[in-house]
Design an enzyme around this catalytic site. Structure first.
Site, PDB file in Angstrom:
ATOM      1  N   GLU A 357      38.207  16.396  20.628  1.00 42.30           N
ATOM      2  CA  GLU A 357      37.164  15.604  21.292  1.00 42.30           C
ATOM      3  C   GLU A 357      37.756  14.565  22.250  1.00 42.30           C
ATOM      4  O   GLU A 357      37.293  13.420  22.301  1.00 42.30           O
ATOM      5  CB  GLU A 357      36.267  14.941  20.250  1.00 42.30           C
ATOM      6  CG  GLU A 357      35.514  15.946  19.392  1.00 42.30           C
ATOM      7  CD  GLU A 357      34.538  15.308  18.419  1.00 42.30           C
ATOM      8  OE1 GLU A 357      34.511  14.063  18.308  1.00 42.30           O
ATOM      9  OE2 GLU A 357      33.791  16.050  17.760  1.00 42.30           O
ATOM     10  N   GLU A 432      34.541  22.567  14.738  1.00 43.82           N
ATOM     11  CA  GLU A 432      34.120  21.501  13.822  1.00 43.82           C
ATOM     12  C   GLU A 432      32.612  21.605  13.675  1.00 43.82           C
ATOM     13  O   GLU A 432      31.880  21.496  14.659  1.00 43.82           O
ATOM     14  CB  GLU A 432      34.536  20.132  14.347  1.00 43.82           C
ATOM     15  CG  GLU A 432      34.310  19.000  13.358  1.00 43.82           C
ATOM     16  CD  GLU A 432      34.942  17.690  13.848  1.00 43.82           C
ATOM     17  OE1 GLU A 432      36.058  17.732  14.406  1.00 43.82           O
ATOM     18  OE2 GLU A 432      34.302  16.627  13.681  1.00 43.82           O
TER      19      GLU A 432
END
Length: 765
Positions: A357, A432
């Site tokens: 991220e 994720e």
């Protein structure tokens, strides 16, 4: 300490620490080469030997080496000093501090296998034969021309790590005896193995290459290199193929801490986690968000887990004031190369992840940064694909998708179909997923499908419907993957609760988010106003399928039903002790690997339900509570498949204890994990019980840590007294080094019958 941030577990970790080691080397060792190998030290390490600074490493998760030889004394005492400087605001979770992984003193001859070791590549694999390429990194520290011979012998590797029978091989490249002039030299050869035993998640077969370096007929160095033979392929249509067979990635994300044991590595504690994940049906691990300890990868090789190994949580753009962005420009390439060089022989590794991220993904102009890191990874290991864990939808079209071999989506189940339209030839994995939050044994009413509800008293409902705004219940992700079978699978956030990040209770006055991005900082300031008068006690996460102790939450059975469909199982929730709810609606959910089930309350049928398309739980939402017995009978293909019973218990009258292992090694490292249960007269766990438990031990052992899985507990992990949380507590014990015999662990609680358990210890072989 409640005054510390919940984000980093309300535990102190920042500061400067020093380590010193005094040792002597006899004069007879002159001519040998000595190294210090550090598996990980948190962080900004600097090393001195006898007053001379000789090296160090900044990133706390990287393994590294320093050469001791130039300043080593053979006529007196030597002193190694290591200084660590762990800055505040450096992490989004509890990073730990100090030397928290193994450190090794390595002694070699002047001519030896260098730090890159022996690289194994299985270039060609079929059922009939496999061609193995071996690259030996030779190092000559003798400062003169040396004649050497390098030999490789391959053996089967037993499950305990010892060598089995020698494997006949065909030598394709000869000419080992050559002159070694340069300091570093790569010598390559190939061997062919007939009818190879392939490595897989169900049959993790392995081999080991014994590499020897000889001078004048004498072996001066030898190295064992375990490896596995398998093929991997990510495809845009079928997902992931292992040895040519479609293999669904049933994975979880893991942080590096070990719960009550903290961040310091312990082999048995990590092995226990993997054993529990195997029982769950998990077959893959994502190392979140950093290189792991090397022993984790050894365990994954041996036990049959796929691994997505991740390098960084941040690049140049900061998430926290002192996170990796301060090192990125100077260290990113060195850290990435070090990770891959150390770990590329592990058959378990199927993906190199460049980052999690990272904020750079929001701007397409940043994709060349990802491409540069990808090229470094390919340079070190051209056999494995590179990916990233990306959570911004724009990253799938702004150029970042062209910088990876496999695209990793975080929390984007709604975007899978569009991704395939935009990127028809790019493989996709859920890097994720879900982030469902729950507290073991906690249930709140009324039950709502609104993921923002189901929270009270800093706990989250265990109906497995609650999630942060950016996340979803497991069922949502299951449906998205079933509708889009080209997705290679998922890595659930997370396998176990971990220290820090106590979402959704992470915005309190002790935990102001320290964003450097102005927009994110403004949002954090606005959130702070909402929670300004609240001192949130939460110090560990709620995301885990297992709690911080390793006790399964209800969600364990939801994932097990999906990941082990061949296993007959059924699970009822909630518990059935609700005296205040007599006559009130108390919904009952059932997780099962069957396709239908009938629910009974005190012998009366409450109806039979069949799972419809994209349904992953069976729900009886109008059950009115009456004490007694709930029973479910699950069916599969019309036949009885599995049963489960949930009874109203009597009052707590006794304690019970059960150890995961009653025989452990007396080496100071091996552990036994003992579960303490608050039970009624029939031995049933009494839910919602919070009895204070006193623990003591006799004999050649000691209590290492205690816990209860409660994310709001501030009892010290070293305390011999621990409150049960919803009927359970955990005690971790070990033997004193070298002391064999029997230790007796005792648990007491006022008003309850005590419990004892014996654990025998043996001196290691």
């Amino acid at each position: 300490d409640q005054a510390l941030p919940g984000e980093t577990a309300k535990l102190p970790y920042a500061g400067v620490g020093w380590y010193r080691k005094h040792f002597s080397v006899p004069p007879s060792e002159r001519g040998k080469i000595f190294f210090l190998d550090v598996d990980g030290a948190m962080s900004n390490a600097k090393v001195w030997l006898n007053g001379h600074e000789i090296g160090g490493w900044n990133y706390g998760y990287t393994s590294w080496r320093v050469d001791l030889t130039p300043h080593l004394r053979f006529d007196g005492e030597n002193v190694i000093a290591i200084r660590l400087d762990n800055p505040p605001d450096s992490s989004r979770w509890y990073p730990g501090g100090g030397i928290y992984r193994n450190v090794w003193l390595v002694k070699t001859a002047a001519v030896h296998i260098g730090p890159l070791g022996v690289q194994m590549t299985t270039a060609k694999v079929s059922e009939s034969q496999a061609t193995i390429e071996l690259k030996a990194n030779l190092q000559n520290d003798s400062h003169s021309d040396q004649s050497v011979a390098v030999r490789h012998v391959i053996y089967e590797l037993k499950s305990d790590g010892s060598r089995g029978k020698q494997v006949p091989t065909l030598e394709l490249t000869a000419g080992f005896r050559e002159s070694l002039v340069f300091t570093d030299d790569i010598r390559k050869t190939e061997r062919t193995i007939g009818k190879p035993k392939l490595w897989s998640v169900n049959e993790p077969n392995r081999y080991v290459a014994l590499t020897t370096v000889e001078q004048r007929g004498k072996v001066v160095d030898e190295v064992e290199t375990p490896f596995g033979i398998r093929t991997i392929q990510f495809t845009p249509g079928q997902g992931f193929l292992l040895n040519g067979k479609v293999t669904e990635i049933n994975g979880v994300c893991l942080h590096h801490d070990l719960g009550a044991l903290g961040a310091a590595f312990n082999l048995r504690a990590r092995e226990r986690q993997l054993e529990k994940l195997k029982e769950l049906g998990c077959n893959a691990i994502r190392t979140s968000h950093n290189p792991p300890e090397p022993e984790l990868l050894d365990l994954c090789d041996r036990m049959g887990f796929l691994v997505m190994e991740e390098a960084f949580d941040a690049w140049r753009m900061a998430k926290r004031t002192n996170d990796y962005h301060v090192n990125f420009d100077a260290w990113a390439e060195k850290d990435l190369r070090a990770m891959i060089q150390r770990d590329r022989n592990h058959p378990s590794i199927i993906l190199w992840s460049l980052g999690n991220e990272v904020y750079e993904q929001r701007e397409g102009t940043n994709w060349p940064m990802a491409a540069k890191l990808r090229d470094i990874a390919h340079d070190e290991d051209p056999t494995r694909p590179v990916n990233m864990a990306l959570h911004v939808v724009a990253a799938s079209t702004n150029g970042f998708q062209n910088a990876v071999d496999v695209f990793g989506y975080n929390y984007t189940p709604f975007g899978y179909a569009q991704f395939r339209k935009d990127n028809p030839k790019l493989p996709l994995v859920g890097s994720e997923t879900s982030s469902c939050v729950s507290s073991r044994g906690e249930y709140f009413f009324p039950v709502s499908d609104n993921k923002k509800e189901g929270r009270a008293d800093f706990q989250c409902t265990s109906y497995d419907l609650a999630a942060p705004t950016w996340a979803c219940a497991p069922d949502v992700e299951f449906k998205a993957q079933d509708e889009n079978p080209f997705v290679a699978g998922e890595f659930v956030w997370t396998g176990f609760d971990y220290l820090g990040e106590p979402t959704p209770f992470d915005n309190d006055t002790t935990n102001r988010l320290k964003f450097t991005d102005p927009a994110l900082r403004a949002k954090a300031d606005e959130d702070l106003k909402t929670f300004r008068k609240i001192r949130v006690p939460s110090r560990s996460s709620y995301f885990g399928i297992f709690d911080l102790c390793g006790f399964p939450k209800d969600r364990f059975y939801l994932y097990q039903a999906r990941w082990r469909p061949e296993l007959p199982m059924a699970h009822i929730l909630p518990h059935w002790n609700w005296p205040e709810r007599v006559g009130q609606v108390t919904p009952v959910h059932v997780y099962t690997s069957g396709d239908a089930a009938e629910l009974f309350l005190n012998g009366k049928s409450l109806g039979r339900k069949t799972r419809g398309p994209f349904e992953y739980r069976l729900r009886w939402d109008d059950v009115k509570y009456q004490p007694g017995k709930l029973e479910v009978v699950a069916y599969k293909h019309g036949k009885k498949w599995a049963t489960d019973v949930m009874k109203t218990t009597g009052p707590a009258v006794q304690l019970a204890m059960q150890a995961d292992r009653t025989k452990i090694a007396a080496d100071g490292n091996d552990l036994s994990f003992v579960t303490v249960t608050v039970a009624d007269k029939d031995g049933l766990l009494v839910p919602r019980s919070k009895n204070s438990i006193r623990l003591s031990i006799e004999g050649p052992g000691e209590i290492v840590a205690t816990d209860n899985g409660d994310a709001t507990s501030f009892e010290s992990f070293q305390s011999p007294e621990r409150k049960a949380f919803n009927g359970l507590a955990l005690v971790i014990v070990r033997a004193r080094p070298g002391q064999s015999g029997t230790m007796k662990l005792r648990a007491e609680s006022d008003g309850l019958k005590p419990a004892t358990i014996s654990i025998s210890t043996r001196k290691p072989n």
